[in-house]
Design an enzyme around this catalytic site. Structure first.
Site, PDB file in Angstrom:
ATOM      1  N   HIS A  97      -3.657   7.045   1.770  1.00  0.00           N
ATOM      2  CA  HIS A  97      -4.023   5.705   1.332  1.00  0.00           C
ATOM      3  C   HIS A  97      -5.417   5.395   1.895  1.00  0.00           C
ATOM      4  O   HIS A  97      -5.683   5.618   3.076  1.00  0.00           O
ATOM      5  CB  HIS A  97      -2.983   4.704   1.837  1.00  0.00           C
ATOM      6  CG  HIS A  97      -3.423   3.284   1.696  1.00  0.00           C
ATOM      7  ND1 HIS A  97      -3.951   2.794   0.524  1.00  0.00           N
ATOM      8  CD2 HIS A  97      -3.436   2.257   2.594  1.00  0.00           C
ATOM      9  CE1 HIS A  97      -4.255   1.525   0.701  1.00  0.00           C
ATOM     10  NE2 HIS A  97      -3.962   1.178   1.943  1.00  0.00           N
ATOM     11  N   CYS A 137       0.816  -1.225   0.000  1.00  0.00           N
ATOM     12  CA  CYS A 137       0.000   0.000   0.000  1.00  0.00           C
ATOM     13  C   CYS A 137       0.844   1.268   0.000  1.00  0.00           C
ATOM     14  O   CYS A 137       0.336   2.359  -0.251  1.00  0.00           O
ATOM     15  CB  CYS A 137      -0.945   0.002   1.194  1.00  0.00           C
ATOM     16  SG  CYS A 137      -2.003  -1.441   1.219  1.00  0.00           S
ATOM     17  N   ASN A 145     -10.232  -0.679  -0.435  1.00  0.00           N
ATOM     18  CA  ASN A 145      -8.785  -0.477  -0.365  1.00  0.00           C
ATOM     19  C   ASN A 145      -8.143  -1.074  -1.628  1.00  0.00           C
ATOM     20  O   ASN A 145      -8.121  -2.289  -1.797  1.00  0.00           O
ATOM     21  CB  ASN A 145      -8.270  -1.175   0.903  1.00  0.00           C
ATOM     22  CG  ASN A 145      -6.764  -1.076   1.074  1.00  0.00           C
ATOM     23  OD1 ASN A 145      -6.050  -0.744   0.137  1.00  0.00           O
ATOM     24  ND2 ASN A 145      -6.292  -1.379   2.266  1.00  0.00           N
TER      25      ASN A 145
HETATM   26  O1  UT7 Z   1      -3.903  -1.162   3.452  1.00  0.00           O
HETATM   27  C1  UT7 Z   1      -3.370  -1.241   4.740  1.00  0.00           C
HETATM   28  C2  UT7 Z   1      -3.745  -2.491   5.403  1.00  0.00           C
HETATM   29  N1  UT7 Z   1      -4.982  -2.589   6.076  1.00  0.00           N
HETATM   30  C3  UT7 Z   1      -5.506  -1.728   6.990  1.00  0.00           C
HETATM   31  O2  UT7 Z   1      -5.163  -0.597   7.113  1.00  0.00           O
HETATM   32  C4  UT7 Z   1      -6.573  -2.264   7.889  1.00  0.00           C
HETATM   33  C5  UT7 Z   1      -6.442  -1.758   9.312  1.00  0.00           C
HETATM   34  N2  UT7 Z   1      -7.440  -2.338  10.183  1.00  0.00           N
HETATM   35  C6  UT7 Z   1      -8.769  -2.067  10.086  1.00  0.00           C
HETATM   36  O3  UT7 Z   1      -9.179  -1.293   9.233  1.00  0.00           O
HETATM   37  C7  UT7 Z   1      -9.715  -2.683  11.085  1.00  0.00           C
HETATM   38  O4  UT7 Z   1      -8.977  -3.313  12.113  1.00  0.00           O
HETATM   39  C8  UT7 Z   1     -10.706  -3.726  10.459  1.00  0.00           C
HETATM   40  C9  UT7 Z   1     -11.708  -3.004   9.569  1.00  0.00           C
HETATM   41  C10 UT7 Z   1      -9.939  -4.739   9.640  1.00  0.00           C
HETATM   42  C11 UT7 Z   1     -11.479  -4.446  11.550  1.00  0.00           C
HETATM   43  O5  UT7 Z   1     -12.163  -3.501  12.360  1.00  0.00           O
HETATM   44  P1  UT7 Z   1     -12.159  -3.650  13.951  1.00  0.00           P
HETATM   45  O6  UT7 Z   1     -12.976  -2.566  14.480  1.00  0.00           O
HETATM   46  O7  UT7 Z   1     -10.728  -3.747  14.373  1.00  0.00           O
HETATM   47  O8  UT7 Z   1     -12.925  -5.018  14.142  1.00  0.00           O
HETATM   48  P2  UT7 Z   1     -12.439  -6.367  14.827  1.00  0.00           P
HETATM   49  O9  UT7 Z   1     -11.459  -7.079  13.965  1.00  0.00           O
HETATM   50  O10 UT7 Z   1     -12.054  -6.076  16.251  1.00  0.00           O
HETATM   51  O11 UT7 Z   1     -13.771  -7.191  14.873  1.00  0.00           O
HETATM   52  C12 UT7 Z   1     -14.867  -6.799  15.697  1.00  0.00           C
HETATM   53  C13 UT7 Z   1     -15.953  -7.822  15.549  1.00  0.00           C
HETATM   54  C14 UT7 Z   1     -15.470  -9.258  15.781  1.00  0.00           C
HETATM   55  O12 UT7 Z   1     -16.529  -9.947  16.414  1.00  0.00           O
HETATM   56  P3  UT7 Z   1     -16.493 -10.227  17.998  1.00  0.00           P
HETATM   57  O13 UT7 Z   1     -15.234 -11.000  18.227  1.00  0.00           O
HETATM   58  O14 UT7 Z   1     -16.471  -8.871  18.632  1.00  0.00           O
HETATM   59  O15 UT7 Z   1     -17.750 -10.996  18.223  1.00  0.00           O
HETATM   60  C15 UT7 Z   1     -15.288  -9.792  14.395  1.00  0.00           C
HETATM   61  O16 UT7 Z   1     -15.427 -11.196  14.318  1.00  0.00           O
HETATM   62  O17 UT7 Z   1     -16.477  -7.796  14.225  1.00  0.00           O
HETATM   63  C16 UT7 Z   1     -16.414  -9.118  13.654  1.00  0.00           C
HETATM   64  N3  UT7 Z   1     -16.163  -8.989  12.215  1.00  0.00           N
HETATM   65  C17 UT7 Z   1     -17.138  -8.843  11.324  1.00  0.00           C
HETATM   66  N4  UT7 Z   1     -18.477  -8.801  11.435  1.00  0.00           N
HETATM   67  C18 UT7 Z   1     -19.178  -8.611  10.313  1.00  0.00           C
HETATM   68  C19 UT7 Z   1     -14.954  -8.957  11.583  1.00  0.00           C
HETATM   69  N5  UT7 Z   1     -15.155  -8.803  10.267  1.00  0.00           N
HETATM   70  C20 UT7 Z   1     -16.492  -8.736  10.075  1.00  0.00           C
HETATM   71  C21 UT7 Z   1     -17.295  -8.555   8.938  1.00  0.00           C
HETATM   72  N6  UT7 Z   1     -18.630  -8.490   9.109  1.00  0.00           N
HETATM   73  N7  UT7 Z   1     -16.776  -8.427   7.701  1.00  0.00           N
END
Ligand code: UT7
Length: 329
Positions: free
Chosen positions: A256, A126, A286
């Site tokens: 980005h 990225c 992204n």
């Molecule tokens: O290009 C550079 C590389 N990438 C990035 O910059 C990404 C950086 N990270 C992020 O943008 C965020 O961490 C994410 C969008 C990937 C995730 O967001 P988050 O607020 O950190 O969510 P999380 O991973 O803590 O997940 C929260 C909850 C979990 O459920 P529980 O354990 O709380 O019951 C996940 O299982 O959301 C659940 N979850 C989803 N639910 C519905 C994770 N993905 C999904 C989904 N739909 N697609």
């Protein structure tokens, strides 16, 4: 001598995949994706492209537009670049090339008929477009080359693990290009900064493509870790590029496009208003190395950027690499 961006171009596949489409094939929903990421839909290079030409064809579309736009400039603005054969070098930033070799840049050189241009690819995920700009800037500043076509292209859909809803909903495919040209005027790149925070090999990675056939090793990410890194390091590198006290002169921070919450957090940490942080993640997701040049091209096409505007680009991602470019457009 500075390296001025004289034109831009962008290209994305026609096919869009909405959050509701994804909700039909995995346990997710539009509300979660929008509130956690800001993404509404993404463009995916599917059967409309031959499997071995996805990255090449997206890049070709973006380059053709950038060349067309550069050649269409008024005669009075044409200095180092008059027509496509003035291009000395093609640099492609990609982490998802169609082939390990030849380089995508070499295929573009041939397809675009750039008779005298050298060509090579770079890989920094990225942050790839930022890295490519810094290399192009150094070549032009040192007088080695006068005109360089810089491309950011990625086909992240190739690496998506569709059983991992935490990453599958985030990414899209696309390409963006810019032509940099030697200028003795006011416009041009002022400063480039590149860093690596190291030890990102477990936070965000994908094995080289030639491993995928056997073990289907796709992208894996520790989302929270990458999020924290991005929110911490992006304001730092912007301050380093812009140097103390220069932020108020910047019209747009083109970041980005990884997550709208990251962009909002950077805006807050820099104490700069969100209207200085354009975003199109809603429509593209992204697109990795393509996201900054696609956003730039959109602003140019919409007439939101004028000559003389101060811009700051900032990228971050696998590596964990991050970097920024300060320039006068
Ligand atoms: O290009 C550079 C590389 N990438 C990035 O910059 C990404 C950086 N990270 C992020 O943008 C965020 O961490 C994410 C969008 C990937 C995730 O967001 P988050 O607020 O950190 O969510 P999380 O991973 O803590 O997940 C929260 C909850 C979990 O459920 P529980 O354990 O709380 O019951 C996940 O299982 O959301 C659940 N979850 C989803 N639910 C519905 C994770 N993905 C999904 C989904 N739909 N697609």
């Amino acid at each position: 001598m500075t390296a001025e961006i004289i034109s831009t171009g962008a290209y994305v596949p026609e096919k869009t995949v909405t959050n509701d489409d994804l909700a039909k094939v995995m346990d997710t929903n539009d509300e979660w994706i929008r509130t956690r990421t800001g993404i509404g839909e993404r463009h995916i290079a599917d059967e409309e492209f031959p499997a071995e030409e996805k990255g090449f064809l997206l890049a070709l579309g973006a380059c053709r537009k950038a060349i067309e736009n550069a050649e269409a400039r008024p005669e009075g603005e044409k200095a180092s670049f008059r027509e496509k054969n003035d291009i000395d070098l093609v640099i492609v930033a990609t982490s998802t090339p169609d082939f390990s070799f030849p380089a995508t840049a070499c295929r573009l050189q041939e397809a675009l008929g750039l008779e005298r241009a050298g060509a090579f690819d770079m890989s920094l995920a990225c942050t790839g477009f930022i890295a490519a700009l810094s290399v192009a800037d150094a070549y032009i500043r040192s007088g080695v080359y006068k005109n360089i076509l810089v491309v950011g292209v990625d086909v992240l859909s190739r690496l998506i693990d569709w059983s991992d809803r935490g990453t599958a909903v985030l990414f899209g495919d696309g390409a963006g290009a810019a032509i940099l040209s030697a200028s003795s005027g006011e416009s041009g790149i002022i400063k480039t900064v590149l860093h690596s925070a190291g030890s990102g090999d477990k936070a965000l990675y994908s094995k080289a493509m030639y491993f995928n056939e056997a073990d289907k090793a796709c992208m894996a990410m520790d989302g929270k870790r990458v999020y924290d890194f991005a929110v911490r390091k992006t304001p730092e590198v912007i301050r380093e590029a812009a140097e103390a006290g220069k932020c108020e002169e910047i019209k747009y921070y083109i970041l980005h496009q990884a997550n709208i919450r990251i962009i909002e957090a950077v805006s807050k940490r820099l104490k700069e208003p969100m209207d200085k942080f354009p975003h199109n993640i809603e429509r593209y997701g992204n697109t990795s190395g393509a996201s900054i040049p696609i956003m730039l091209d959109e602003l140019v096409r919409e007439g939101k950027i004028s000559r003389g505007d101060m811009l700051c680009f900032a990228g971050f991602g696998a590596g964990l690499a991050y970097g920024a470019v300060l320039l006068k457009y």
